[in-house]
Design a protein around this motif. Sequence first.
Motif, PDB file in Angstrom:
ATOM      1  N   GLY A   1       0.646  -1.144  -0.194  1.00  0.00           N
ATOM      2  CA  GLY A   1       0.068   0.036  -0.069  1.00  0.00           C
ATOM      3  C   GLY A   1       0.754   1.307   0.031  1.00  0.00           C
ATOM      4  O   GLY A   1       2.022   1.209   0.279  1.00  0.00           O
ATOM      5  N   SER A   2       0.280   2.361  -0.251  1.00  0.00           N
ATOM      6  CA  SER A   2       0.956   3.811  -0.493  1.00  0.00           C
ATOM      7  C   SER A   2       1.286   4.167   1.091  1.00  0.00           C
ATOM      8  O   SER A   2       0.390   4.060   2.152  1.00  0.00           O
ATOM      9  N   ILE A   3       2.453   4.573   1.045  1.00  0.00           N
ATOM     10  CA  ILE A   3       2.988   5.290   2.500  1.00  0.00           C
ATOM     11  C   ILE A   3       2.338   6.367   2.910  1.00  0.00           C
ATOM     12  O   ILE A   3       2.731   6.945   4.295  1.00  0.00           O
ATOM     13  N   HIS A   4       1.609   7.084   2.082  1.00  0.00           N
ATOM     14  CA  HIS A   4       0.894   8.140   2.407  1.00  0.00           C
ATOM     15  C   HIS A   4      -0.419   8.123   3.010  1.00  0.00           C
ATOM     16  O   HIS A   4      -1.266   9.147   2.948  1.00  0.00           O
ATOM     17  N   SER A   5      -0.996   6.900   3.201  1.00  0.00           N
ATOM     18  CA  SER A   5      -2.155   6.445   3.826  1.00  0.00           C
ATOM     19  C   SER A   5      -1.942   6.345   5.487  1.00  0.00           C
ATOM     20  O   SER A   5      -0.931   6.390   5.880  1.00  0.00           O
ATOM     21  N   GLU A   6      -3.059   5.881   6.059  1.00  0.00           N
ATOM     22  CA  GLU A   6      -3.084   5.265   7.404  1.00  0.00           C
ATOM     23  C   GLU A   6      -2.098   3.983   7.425  1.00  0.00           C
ATOM     24  O   GLU A   6      -2.129   3.174   6.331  1.00  0.00           O
ATOM     25  N   ASN A   7      -1.400   3.880   8.605  1.00  0.00           N
ATOM     26  CA  ASN A   7      -0.362   3.006   8.984  1.00  0.00           C
ATOM     27  C   ASN A   7      -1.027   1.884   9.737  1.00  0.00           C
ATOM     28  O   ASN A   7      -1.448   2.285  10.786  1.00  0.00           O
TER      29      ASN A   7
ATOM     30  N   ILE B   1      -4.680   1.563   2.166  1.00  0.00           N
ATOM     31  CA  ILE B   1      -4.105   1.477   3.508  1.00  0.00           C
ATOM     32  C   ILE B   1      -2.901   0.914   3.418  1.00  0.00           C
ATOM     33  O   ILE B   1      -2.434  -0.103   2.810  1.00  0.00           O
ATOM     34  N   HIS B   2      -1.866   1.633   4.069  1.00  0.00           N
ATOM     35  CA  HIS B   2      -0.441   1.189   4.001  1.00  0.00           C
ATOM     36  C   HIS B   2      -0.433   0.171   5.188  1.00  0.00           C
ATOM     37  O   HIS B   2      -0.206   0.359   6.593  1.00  0.00           O
TER      38      HIS B   2
ATOM     39  N   VAL C   1       0.190   4.882  14.529  1.00  0.00           N
ATOM     40  CA  VAL C   1      -0.337   3.739  13.797  1.00  0.00           C
ATOM     41  C   VAL C   1      -1.485   3.142  14.326  1.00  0.00           C
ATOM     42  O   VAL C   1      -1.812   3.325  15.507  1.00  0.00           O
ATOM     43  N   HIS C   2      -2.091   2.245  13.630  1.00  0.00           N
ATOM     44  CA  HIS C   2      -3.086   1.336  13.942  1.00  0.00           C
ATOM     45  C   HIS C   2      -2.568  -0.047  14.299  1.00  0.00           C
ATOM     46  O   HIS C   2      -2.027  -0.506  13.264  1.00  0.00           O
ATOM     47  N   LEU C   3      -2.719  -0.470  15.463  1.00  0.00           N
ATOM     48  CA  LEU C   3      -2.005  -1.798  15.847  1.00  0.00           C
ATOM     49  C   LEU C   3      -3.212  -3.079  15.622  1.00  0.00           C
ATOM     50  O   LEU C   3      -4.346  -2.865  16.070  1.00  0.00           O
ATOM     51  N   VAL C   4      -2.632  -4.231  14.990  1.00  0.00           N
ATOM     52  CA  VAL C   4      -3.417  -5.155  14.928  1.00  0.00           C
ATOM     53  C   VAL C   4      -2.497  -6.455  15.602  1.00  0.00           C
ATOM     54  O   VAL C   4      -1.480  -6.982  15.022  1.00  0.00           O
ATOM     55  N   LEU C   5      -3.089  -6.967  16.650  1.00  0.00           N
ATOM     56  CA  LEU C   5      -2.450  -7.933  17.367  1.00  0.00           C
ATOM     57  C   LEU C   5      -3.075  -9.223  17.554  1.00  0.00           C
ATOM     58  O   LEU C   5      -4.263  -9.321  17.788  1.00  0.00           O
TER      59      LEU C   5
ATOM     60  N   PRO D   1     -10.939   9.473  12.729  1.00  0.00           N
ATOM     61  CA  PRO D   1     -10.662  10.838  11.931  1.00  0.00           C
ATOM     62  C   PRO D   1      -9.030  10.391  11.379  1.00  0.00           C
ATOM     63  O   PRO D   1      -8.488   9.449  11.794  1.00  0.00           O
ATOM     64  N   ARG D   2      -8.824  11.198  10.430  1.00  0.00           N
ATOM     65  CA  ARG D   2      -7.745  10.923   9.642  1.00  0.00           C
ATOM     66  C   ARG D   2      -6.314  11.187  10.451  1.00  0.00           C
ATOM     67  O   ARG D   2      -6.574  12.017  11.093  1.00  0.00           O
ATOM     68  N   SER D   3      -5.430  10.284  10.487  1.00  0.00           N
ATOM     69  CA  SER D   3      -4.345  10.603  11.295  1.00  0.00           C
ATOM     70  C   SER D   3      -3.383  11.588  10.868  1.00  0.00           C
ATOM     71  O   SER D   3      -3.105  12.038   9.514  1.00  0.00           O
ATOM     72  N   ILE D   4      -2.811  12.328  11.853  1.00  0.00           N
ATOM     73  CA  ILE D   4      -1.923  13.664  11.504  1.00  0.00           C
ATOM     74  C   ILE D   4      -0.664  13.118  11.790  1.00  0.00           C
ATOM     75  O   ILE D   4      -0.055  12.939  12.620  1.00  0.00           O
TER      76      ILE D   4
END
Length: 458
Positions: free
Chosen positions: A105-111, A137-138, A236-240, A411-414
């Motif tokens: 995915g693109s590095i300019h989107s949500e991680n 999504i990245h 970041v959004h974590l998936v555990l 909301p979109r990450s800053i």
Amino acid sequence: MAIITEEEEEETKKTLAPPVKDKESSKSKPQSENPFPFWFYFTLVVSFATVLFVSLSVFSSHNDPRSWFLSLPPALRQHYSDGRTIKVQVNPDESPIEVFVAESGSIHSENVIVIHGLGLSSYAFRGVIQSLGSKGIHALAIDLPGNGFSDKSILVRGGDRDIGMVARFKEVYGLIQEKGVFWAFDHMVETGDLPYEEIIKLQNSKRTSLKAIELGSEETTRVLGQVIDTLSLAPVHLVLHDSALGLASNWVSENSANVRSVTLIDSSVSPALPLWVLKVPVIREILLGFSFGFQKLVSFRCSKELTLSQIEAHRILLKGRNGREAVVASLKNLNHSFDIAQWGNSDVINGIPMQVIWSREGSKEWSDEGHRVAKALPKAKFVTHSGSRWPQESKSGELAEYIADFVSLLPRSIRQVVEEPIPEKVQKLLEDAKASGDHQHVHAGYTDAYGLGEERTT
């Protein structure tokens, strides 16, 4: 009737009596105490044995990373080629290690960062991150140290650790090469004693051995933090997944400001794969040495829908390059008393959006465990998926859909942008140019110093 006289009786006794040996002749002669023959032949035998063992070890490529990689199935080699490795420092007194990261995915989107449980790797989530990447999504999946393509052992120098017989023969052979064949014998002739202390000191100072990486919550915190900093991923959004909750919970608590959300996929204190069986001799050799045994174990506890090729890939990654030793060593560092309710309702975690994705195809006990987790995290969104505790490639789109929908509602990450400091020489040039009013010179000087071209990048 015969008459026996006294003279005949005395002669008969002399004849029957055993001869008396001389005292001096009965004493055994003293043996020679010259130690030269013993040590001479002992040195020859040891030298021959060490040369033999060293020669055999040279032809062995069991621990050679290149040979191991070339023997992998094409799917595993392709997965490695699609990712990259990052250097991290797990412990201050140890050498840096390599951590494998797969991304899409693109590095300019949500991680979104996916962290697997013990016994698995990023290979299990390759379909999930590819599906997330196609949704804008990245997505990244990390191989925790000791798992997958990340380093599973570190080179340790010095110490008095117990090593194998072949390694000891190598040490003796190296000592003979350095000091000479008759070094110990010459020392014995001069002093009367063998130089045991010096031999041990030399061996310990030059000894190098591979030590399995023991991963715990502290080590995971350092690794995760360095990977995120190196790739500039925060927030970041974590998936555990699985036991990754217990390993990464400390990092989430300490870096809650950099966590946009947390998604738990079939998370538990104990791994789905019963790693304790890999401690038992003979059984561990059967399970990791033969596909049939490992397939039965995975089907019984982890997933009944994985294909044979997928199970074989997991077995190879778990077995290769001291993987079993690293996973077993990390198992004892898991916090089996981890309280998910206390963690989730703490002040630093309470405000983080959470989602729980749970398998509905498992046993009744596992379904009850999912409801217990949902009850412990009352603010978390709870959904079920049609897969097993280990993700299957056919269910990757379903898991990715749940993650993408959850992330899109937030909301979109800053991004946190850190300005790079300007060197003093360049700063002086800027000030001089500004004072003289030469704006063209200002832009040219700045561009030449950083090589940024017409547009400034961070």
